[in-house]
Design a protein around this motif. Structure first.
Motif, PDB file in Angstrom:
ATOM      1  N   HIS A  27       1.077 -43.386  -2.447  1.00 41.40           N
ATOM      2  CA  HIS A  27       1.814 -43.051  -1.226  1.00 41.40           C
ATOM      3  C   HIS A  27       1.171 -41.815  -0.608  1.00 41.40           C
ATOM      4  O   HIS A  27       1.121 -40.750  -1.233  1.00 41.40           O
ATOM      5  CB  HIS A  27       3.290 -42.787  -1.554  1.00 41.40           C
ATOM      6  CG  HIS A  27       4.169 -42.721  -0.359  1.00 41.40           C
ATOM      7  ND1 HIS A  27       4.591 -43.847   0.336  1.00 41.40           N
ATOM      8  CD2 HIS A  27       4.714 -41.664   0.293  1.00 41.40           C
ATOM      9  CE1 HIS A  27       5.372 -43.482   1.336  1.00 41.40           C
ATOM     10  NE2 HIS A  27       5.449 -42.159   1.344  1.00 41.40           N
ATOM     11  N   GLU A  32      -1.617 -34.953   4.679  1.00 47.80           N
ATOM     12  CA  GLU A  32      -2.139 -34.687   3.342  1.00 47.80           C
ATOM     13  C   GLU A  32      -3.648 -34.875   3.304  1.00 47.80           C
ATOM     14  O   GLU A  32      -4.225 -35.617   4.093  1.00 47.80           O
ATOM     15  CB  GLU A  32      -1.456 -35.595   2.313  1.00 47.80           C
ATOM     16  CG  GLU A  32       0.021 -35.277   2.125  1.00 47.80           C
ATOM     17  CD  GLU A  32       0.726 -36.196   1.161  1.00 47.80           C
ATOM     18  OE1 GLU A  32       1.851 -35.849   0.742  1.00 47.80           O
ATOM     19  OE2 GLU A  32       0.178 -37.279   0.838  1.00 47.80           O
ATOM     20  N   TRP A  34      -6.380 -35.919   0.457  1.00 44.00           N
ATOM     21  CA  TRP A  34      -6.533 -36.466  -0.890  1.00 44.00           C
ATOM     22  C   TRP A  34      -7.992 -36.500  -1.309  1.00 44.00           C
ATOM     23  O   TRP A  34      -8.877 -36.759  -0.499  1.00 44.00           O
ATOM     24  CB  TRP A  34      -5.982 -37.884  -0.940  1.00 44.00           C
ATOM     25  CG  TRP A  34      -4.489 -37.976  -1.009  1.00 44.00           C
ATOM     26  CD1 TRP A  34      -3.599 -37.784   0.014  1.00 44.00           C
ATOM     27  CD2 TRP A  34      -3.699 -38.278  -2.165  1.00 44.00           C
ATOM     28  NE1 TRP A  34      -2.316 -37.949  -0.422  1.00 44.00           N
ATOM     29  CE2 TRP A  34      -2.339 -38.257  -1.757  1.00 44.00           C
ATOM     30  CE3 TRP A  34      -4.006 -38.577  -3.489  1.00 44.00           C
ATOM     31  CZ2 TRP A  34      -1.296 -38.530  -2.640  1.00 44.00           C
ATOM     32  CZ3 TRP A  34      -2.962 -38.838  -4.366  1.00 44.00           C
ATOM     33  CH2 TRP A  34      -1.623 -38.816  -3.945  1.00 44.00           C
ATOM     34  N   HIS A 215      -4.023 -33.118  -2.586  1.00 40.26           N
ATOM     35  CA  HIS A 215      -3.621 -34.107  -3.580  1.00 40.26           C
ATOM     36  C   HIS A 215      -4.853 -34.738  -4.237  1.00 40.26           C
ATOM     37  O   HIS A 215      -5.934 -34.748  -3.647  1.00 40.26           O
ATOM     38  CB  HIS A 215      -2.765 -35.206  -2.947  1.00 40.26           C
ATOM     39  CG  HIS A 215      -1.414 -34.756  -2.525  1.00 40.26           C
ATOM     40  ND1 HIS A 215      -1.213 -33.938  -1.431  1.00 40.26           N
ATOM     41  CD2 HIS A 215      -0.177 -35.003  -3.047  1.00 40.26           C
ATOM     42  CE1 HIS A 215       0.083 -33.700  -1.295  1.00 40.26           C
ATOM     43  NE2 HIS A 215       0.727 -34.341  -2.255  1.00 40.26           N
ATOM     44  N   LEU A 217      -6.184 -38.186  -6.754  1.00 36.57           N
ATOM     45  CA  LEU A 217      -5.966 -39.479  -7.401  1.00 36.57           C
ATOM     46  C   LEU A 217      -7.115 -39.692  -8.377  1.00 36.57           C
ATOM     47  O   LEU A 217      -8.278 -39.636  -7.977  1.00 36.57           O
ATOM     48  CB  LEU A 217      -5.929 -40.604  -6.366  1.00 36.57           C
ATOM     49  CG  LEU A 217      -5.972 -42.036  -6.904  1.00 36.57           C
ATOM     50  CD1 LEU A 217      -4.696 -42.355  -7.679  1.00 36.57           C
ATOM     51  CD2 LEU A 217      -6.163 -43.041  -5.768  1.00 36.57           C
ATOM     52  N   ALA A 226      -3.796 -40.689 -12.922  1.00 33.50           N
ATOM     53  CA  ALA A 226      -2.843 -39.676 -12.464  1.00 33.50           C
ATOM     54  C   ALA A 226      -2.960 -39.564 -10.954  1.00 33.50           C
ATOM     55  O   ALA A 226      -4.026 -39.795 -10.382  1.00 33.50           O
ATOM     56  CB  ALA A 226      -3.116 -38.324 -13.127  1.00 33.50           C
ATOM     57  N   ALA A 227      -1.863 -39.185 -10.304  1.00 32.93           N
ATOM     58  CA  ALA A 227      -1.854 -38.994  -8.857  1.00 32.93           C
ATOM     59  C   ALA A 227      -0.760 -38.013  -8.496  1.00 32.93           C
ATOM     60  O   ALA A 227       0.337 -38.059  -9.057  1.00 32.93           O
ATOM     61  CB  ALA A 227      -1.640 -40.322  -8.127  1.00 32.93           C
ATOM     62  N   GLY A 228      -1.090 -37.108  -7.552  1.00 35.49           N
ATOM     63  CA  GLY A 228      -0.092 -36.145  -7.103  1.00 35.49           C
ATOM     64  C   GLY A 228      -0.739 -34.880  -6.597  1.00 35.49           C
ATOM     65  O   GLY A 228      -1.944 -34.854  -6.319  1.00 35.49           O
ATOM     66  N   PRO A 229       0.020 -33.800  -6.445  1.00 36.73           N
ATOM     67  CA  PRO A 229      -0.533 -32.529  -5.968  1.00 36.73           C
ATOM     68  C   PRO A 229      -1.726 -32.101  -6.817  1.00 36.73           C
ATOM     69  O   PRO A 229      -1.696 -32.224  -8.047  1.00 36.73           O
ATOM     70  CB  PRO A 229       0.650 -31.560  -6.109  1.00 36.73           C
ATOM     71  CG  PRO A 229       1.861 -32.435  -5.992  1.00 36.73           C
ATOM     72  CD  PRO A 229       1.483 -33.725  -6.667  1.00 36.73           C
ATOM     73  N   THR A 232      -1.486 -29.803 -10.081  1.00 37.27           N
ATOM     74  CA  THR A 232      -0.834 -30.329 -11.274  1.00 37.27           C
ATOM     75  C   THR A 232      -1.439 -31.644 -11.752  1.00 37.27           C
ATOM     76  O   THR A 232      -1.135 -32.092 -12.861  1.00 37.27           O
ATOM     77  CB  THR A 232       0.675 -30.539 -11.021  1.00 37.27           C
ATOM     78  OG1 THR A 232       0.860 -31.405  -9.893  1.00 37.27           O
ATOM     79  CG2 THR A 232       1.361 -29.204 -10.756  1.00 37.27           C
ATOM     80  N   THR A 233      -2.273 -32.259 -10.923  1.00 34.42           N
ATOM     81  CA  THR A 233      -2.871 -33.555 -11.267  1.00 34.42           C
ATOM     82  C   THR A 233      -4.293 -33.407 -11.780  1.00 34.42           C
ATOM     83  O   THR A 233      -4.689 -34.080 -12.742  1.00 34.42           O
ATOM     84  CB  THR A 233      -2.867 -34.483 -10.035  1.00 34.42           C
ATOM     85  OG1 THR A 233      -1.527 -34.640  -9.573  1.00 34.42           O
ATOM     86  CG2 THR A 233      -3.443 -35.847 -10.375  1.00 34.42           C
TER      87      THR A 233
END
Length: 269
Positions: A27, A32, A34, A215, A217, A226-229, A232-233
Protein backbone atom coordinates in the motif's frame (compact mmCIF):
# COMPACT_ATOMS: atom_id res chain seq x y z
CA UNK A 1 -3.40 11.17 2.19
CA UNK A 2 -4.92 8.93 -0.48
CA UNK A 3 -3.65 5.66 -1.91
CA UNK A 4 -1.57 5.98 -5.08
CA UNK A 5 -1.03 2.25 -5.47
CA UNK A 6 -2.50 -0.74 -3.69
CA UNK A 7 -1.63 -4.37 -4.40
CA UNK A 8 -3.61 -7.11 -2.70
CA UNK A 9 -2.44 -10.74 -2.84
CA UNK A 10 -0.77 -10.14 -6.22
CA UNK A 11 0.83 -13.10 -7.98
CA UNK A 12 2.61 -13.06 -11.33
CA UNK A 13 3.45 -16.38 -12.98
CA UNK A 14 5.65 -17.02 -16.00
CA UNK A 15 3.73 -19.62 -17.96
CA UNK A 16 2.98 -22.64 -15.80
CA UNK A 17 6.34 -22.40 -14.05
CA UNK A 18 8.13 -19.81 -11.99
CA UNK A 19 6.44 -17.34 -9.70
CA UNK A 20 7.82 -13.85 -10.34
CA UNK A 21 5.67 -12.32 -7.60
CA UNK A 22 4.10 -14.50 -4.95
CA UNK A 23 1.12 -13.18 -2.95
CA UNK A 24 2.45 -9.62 -2.67
CA UNK A 25 0.44 -6.97 -0.84
CA UNK A 26 1.61 -3.36 -0.76
CA UNK A 27 0.00 0.00 0.00
CA UNK A 28 1.62 3.25 -1.20
CA UNK A 29 0.20 6.59 -0.08
CA UNK A 30 0.41 9.93 -1.83
CA UNK A 31 3.69 11.73 -1.14
CA UNK A 32 5.60 8.67 0.04
CA UNK A 33 9.07 7.81 -1.29
CA UNK A 34 9.72 4.07 -1.45
CA UNK A 35 12.88 2.10 -2.12
CA UNK A 36 12.62 -1.52 -3.29
CA UNK A 37 15.59 -3.72 -2.44
CA UNK A 38 16.40 -7.36 -3.13
CA UNK A 39 18.80 -9.70 -4.90
CA UNK A 40 18.72 -10.55 -8.60
CA UNK A 41 15.52 -12.40 -9.46
CA UNK A 42 13.69 -11.11 -6.38
CA UNK A 43 10.83 -9.66 -8.44
CA UNK A 44 11.74 -5.96 -8.29
CA UNK A 45 11.46 -5.21 -12.01
CA UNK A 46 8.29 -7.32 -12.25
CA UNK A 47 6.79 -5.23 -9.46
CA UNK A 48 7.57 -2.01 -11.36
CA UNK A 49 5.99 -3.48 -14.49
CA UNK A 50 2.79 -4.04 -12.48
CA UNK A 51 2.96 -0.56 -10.93
CA UNK A 52 3.37 0.99 -14.39
CA UNK A 53 0.30 -0.92 -15.69
CA UNK A 54 2.50 -2.68 -18.25
CA UNK A 55 1.91 -6.10 -16.70
CA UNK A 56 -1.31 -7.62 -15.40
CA UNK A 57 -1.17 -9.95 -12.39
CA UNK A 58 -2.01 -13.62 -12.72
CA UNK A 59 -3.97 -13.31 -9.49
CA UNK A 60 -4.84 -10.59 -7.00
CA UNK A 61 -5.99 -6.99 -7.31
CA UNK A 62 -4.03 -3.91 -8.39
CA UNK A 63 -5.34 -0.39 -7.87
CA UNK A 64 -3.38 2.49 -9.42
CA UNK A 65 -4.33 6.14 -8.94
CA UNK A 66 -7.84 5.15 -7.97
CA UNK A 67 -8.35 2.79 -10.93
CA UNK A 68 -8.38 -1.01 -10.91
CA UNK A 69 -6.30 -2.86 -13.51
CA UNK A 70 -8.59 -4.87 -15.74
CA UNK A 71 -11.38 -2.31 -15.34
CA UNK A 72 -9.70 0.78 -16.79
CA UNK A 73 -8.30 1.92 -20.13
CA UNK A 74 -4.58 1.74 -19.38
CA UNK A 75 -3.79 4.13 -22.25
CA UNK A 76 -5.50 6.85 -20.25
CA UNK A 77 -3.79 5.74 -17.03
CA UNK A 78 -0.19 5.41 -18.23
CA UNK A 79 0.48 9.14 -18.87
CA UNK A 80 -0.15 9.66 -15.15
CA UNK A 81 2.75 7.32 -14.35
CA UNK A 82 6.34 8.25 -15.19
CA UNK A 83 8.94 5.51 -15.56
CA UNK A 84 12.68 5.59 -16.12
CA UNK A 85 14.20 2.16 -16.67
CA UNK A 86 16.81 0.37 -18.79
CA UNK A 87 13.97 -1.12 -20.87
CA UNK A 88 12.86 2.39 -21.86
CA UNK A 89 16.38 3.67 -22.57
CA UNK A 90 17.26 0.77 -24.89
CA UNK A 91 14.19 1.48 -27.04
CA UNK A 92 15.09 5.11 -27.73
CA UNK A 93 16.47 5.49 -31.30
CA UNK A 94 20.15 6.36 -31.04
CA UNK A 95 19.84 9.23 -33.53
CA UNK A 96 16.98 10.88 -31.60
CA UNK A 97 17.81 14.41 -30.38
CA UNK A 98 17.77 14.61 -26.58
CA UNK A 99 15.11 17.33 -26.65
CA UNK A 100 12.79 15.04 -28.61
CA UNK A 101 13.43 12.11 -26.27
CA UNK A 102 11.92 14.18 -23.47
CA UNK A 103 9.15 16.08 -25.25
CA UNK A 104 7.79 12.96 -27.02
CA UNK A 105 6.70 11.63 -23.62
CA UNK A 106 3.79 14.07 -23.93
CA UNK A 107 2.40 11.68 -26.58
CA UNK A 108 3.61 8.56 -24.79
CA UNK A 109 5.88 7.55 -27.66
CA UNK A 110 9.57 6.85 -28.17
CA UNK A 111 10.92 8.56 -31.27
CA UNK A 112 9.40 11.73 -32.63
CA UNK A 113 7.57 11.44 -35.94
CA UNK A 114 5.03 14.04 -37.12
CA UNK A 115 3.51 15.14 -33.82
CA UNK A 116 3.01 18.84 -33.20
CA UNK A 117 4.15 20.21 -29.85
CA UNK A 118 3.17 23.60 -28.53
CA UNK A 119 5.50 26.04 -26.80
CA UNK A 120 4.34 24.86 -23.38
CA UNK A 121 5.53 21.31 -24.13
CA UNK A 122 8.87 22.51 -25.48
CA UNK A 123 9.39 24.83 -22.52
CA UNK A 124 8.57 21.99 -20.11
CA UNK A 125 11.12 19.70 -21.79
CA UNK A 126 13.79 22.43 -21.69
CA UNK A 127 13.14 23.13 -18.02
CA UNK A 128 13.38 19.47 -17.08
CA UNK A 129 16.63 19.03 -18.98
CA UNK A 130 18.03 22.03 -17.12
CA UNK A 131 16.75 20.69 -13.80
CA UNK A 132 18.69 17.45 -14.40
CA UNK A 133 21.85 19.27 -15.56
CA UNK A 134 21.66 18.09 -19.18
CA UNK A 135 20.09 21.15 -20.82
CA UNK A 136 23.31 21.78 -22.75
CA UNK A 137 22.83 18.40 -24.46
CA UNK A 138 19.40 19.17 -25.91
CA UNK A 139 20.60 19.05 -29.53
CA UNK A 140 22.87 16.02 -29.10
CA UNK A 141 21.84 12.56 -30.31
CA UNK A 142 20.76 10.29 -27.47
CA UNK A 143 23.11 7.55 -28.68
CA UNK A 144 26.17 9.75 -28.15
CA UNK A 145 25.53 10.34 -24.43
CA UNK A 146 27.37 8.74 -21.55
CA UNK A 147 25.52 6.37 -19.22
CA UNK A 148 25.17 9.09 -16.61
CA UNK A 149 23.82 11.60 -19.11
CA UNK A 150 21.32 9.05 -20.41
CA UNK A 151 20.04 8.32 -16.91
CA UNK A 152 19.35 12.01 -16.34
CA UNK A 153 17.59 12.39 -19.71
CA UNK A 154 15.45 9.32 -18.96
CA UNK A 155 14.37 10.79 -15.61
CA UNK A 156 13.60 14.14 -17.26
CA UNK A 157 11.44 12.25 -19.78
CA UNK A 158 9.67 10.37 -16.98
CA UNK A 159 8.71 13.71 -15.40
CA UNK A 160 7.51 15.29 -18.65
CA UNK A 161 3.80 14.61 -18.08
CA UNK A 162 3.83 15.79 -14.43
CA UNK A 163 3.11 12.22 -13.28
CA UNK A 164 1.39 11.38 -10.02
CA UNK A 165 3.60 8.30 -9.62
CA UNK A 166 7.28 8.16 -10.60
CA UNK A 167 9.00 4.77 -11.02
CA UNK A 168 12.81 4.63 -11.17
CA UNK A 169 14.36 1.26 -12.05
CA UNK A 170 18.03 1.14 -11.01
CA UNK A 171 18.88 4.70 -12.04
CA UNK A 172 22.46 4.30 -10.80
CA UNK A 173 23.24 1.11 -12.73
CA UNK A 174 26.41 1.30 -14.79
CA UNK A 175 27.59 4.63 -13.38
CA UNK A 176 31.07 5.25 -12.03
CA UNK A 177 31.56 6.64 -8.53
CA UNK A 178 31.36 10.31 -9.54
CA UNK A 179 28.33 9.70 -11.74
CA UNK A 180 26.56 7.76 -9.01
CA UNK A 181 27.21 10.38 -6.34
CA UNK A 182 26.03 13.18 -8.62
CA UNK A 183 22.84 11.29 -9.42
CA UNK A 184 22.19 10.50 -5.75
CA UNK A 185 22.46 14.22 -4.95
CA UNK A 186 19.89 15.01 -7.63
CA UNK A 187 17.60 12.22 -6.44
CA UNK A 188 17.89 13.54 -2.89
CA UNK A 189 16.65 16.94 -4.07
CA UNK A 190 13.78 15.22 -5.87
CA UNK A 191 12.79 13.15 -2.83
CA UNK A 192 12.96 16.10 -0.45
CA UNK A 193 10.86 18.33 -2.70
CA UNK A 194 7.26 18.27 -1.37
CA UNK A 195 5.97 19.01 -4.87
CA UNK A 196 7.53 15.86 -6.32
CA UNK A 197 5.25 12.94 -7.19
CA UNK A 198 5.05 9.76 -5.17
CA UNK A 199 8.27 7.86 -5.90
CA UNK A 200 9.20 4.17 -6.09
CA UNK A 201 12.94 3.56 -6.58
CA UNK A 202 14.45 0.14 -7.29
CA UNK A 203 18.11 -0.42 -6.53
CA UNK A 204 20.58 -3.25 -5.90
CA UNK A 205 22.89 -1.05 -3.85
CA UNK A 206 22.12 0.59 -0.52
CA UNK A 207 24.66 3.32 -1.31
CA UNK A 208 22.29 4.55 -4.03
CA UNK A 209 19.41 5.24 -1.63
CA UNK A 210 18.94 9.04 -1.52
CA UNK A 211 18.00 11.01 1.54
CA UNK A 212 14.28 11.63 1.71
CA UNK A 213 13.26 8.00 1.19
CA UNK A 214 10.43 7.36 3.64
CA UNK A 215 9.58 3.67 3.14
CA UNK A 216 11.30 0.44 2.16
CA UNK A 217 10.15 -2.82 0.59
CA UNK A 218 12.46 -5.84 0.80
CA UNK A 219 11.80 -8.65 -1.68
CA UNK A 220 13.22 -12.12 -2.21
CA UNK A 221 11.94 -15.03 -4.30
CA UNK A 222 8.99 -12.86 -5.32
CA UNK A 223 7.80 -12.51 -1.73
CA UNK A 224 7.73 -9.60 0.69
CA UNK A 225 10.32 -10.00 3.44
CA UNK A 226 9.44 -6.66 5.08
CA UNK A 227 7.69 -3.42 4.17
CA UNK A 228 7.07 -0.16 5.99
CA UNK A 229 8.80 3.01 7.23
CA UNK A 230 12.45 2.90 6.24
CA UNK A 231 13.88 3.38 9.75
CA UNK A 232 12.06 0.35 11.14
CA UNK A 233 12.07 -1.82 8.00
CA UNK A 234 15.59 -1.44 6.70
CA UNK A 235 17.38 -3.31 9.51
CA UNK A 236 20.26 -5.76 9.72
CA UNK A 237 17.99 -8.77 10.45
CA UNK A 238 15.59 -7.94 7.60
CA UNK A 239 18.45 -7.30 5.17
CA UNK A 240 20.15 -10.55 6.21
CA UNK A 241 16.93 -12.47 5.58
CA UNK A 242 16.47 -10.78 2.21
CA UNK A 243 19.95 -11.66 0.96
CA UNK A 244 20.17 -14.96 2.85
CA UNK A 245 23.48 -14.10 4.47
CA UNK A 246 24.50 -12.34 7.69
CA UNK A 247 24.79 -8.60 7.04
CA UNK A 248 25.48 -5.57 9.18
CA UNK A 249 23.60 -2.45 8.12
CA UNK A 250 25.24 0.97 8.44
CA UNK A 251 23.52 4.36 8.34
CA UNK A 252 25.80 7.38 8.52
CA UNK A 253 25.39 11.00 7.38
CA UNK A 254 22.07 10.14 5.78
CA UNK A 255 23.51 7.33 3.61
CA UNK A 256 23.10 3.57 3.86
CA UNK A 257 25.56 0.73 3.32
CA UNK A 258 26.00 -2.90 4.39
CA UNK A 259 28.83 -5.32 5.08
CA UNK A 260 28.85 -9.08 5.44
CA UNK A 261 29.46 -10.46 8.91
CA UNK A 262 32.28 -12.98 8.71
CA UNK A 263 33.40 -15.40 11.36
CA UNK A 264 36.81 -14.69 12.92
CA UNK A 265 39.61 -16.39 11.03
CA UNK A 266 41.35 -19.30 12.69
CA UNK A 267 45.13 -19.39 12.72
CA UNK A 268 46.77 -22.78 12.71
CA UNK A 269 50.23 -22.93 14.24
Amino acid sequence: MSAVASLTDVTVRRGAGALLLDDVSLHIEEGERWVVIGPNGAGKTTLLAVLSSQLYPSAGTVSLLGETLGKVDVFGLRPRIGIASPSVGTRVPGHEPVRDVVVSAAYGILGRWREAYDEMDLDQAARLLDDWQVGHLADRSFGTLSDGERKRVEIARALMTDPELLLLDEPGAGLDLAGREGLVRSLTQLCLDPDSPTIVLVTHHLEEIPEGISHALLLNHGQVVAAGPVDTTLTSPNLSETYEMPLRLLHEDGRWSARSITAPSTTFG
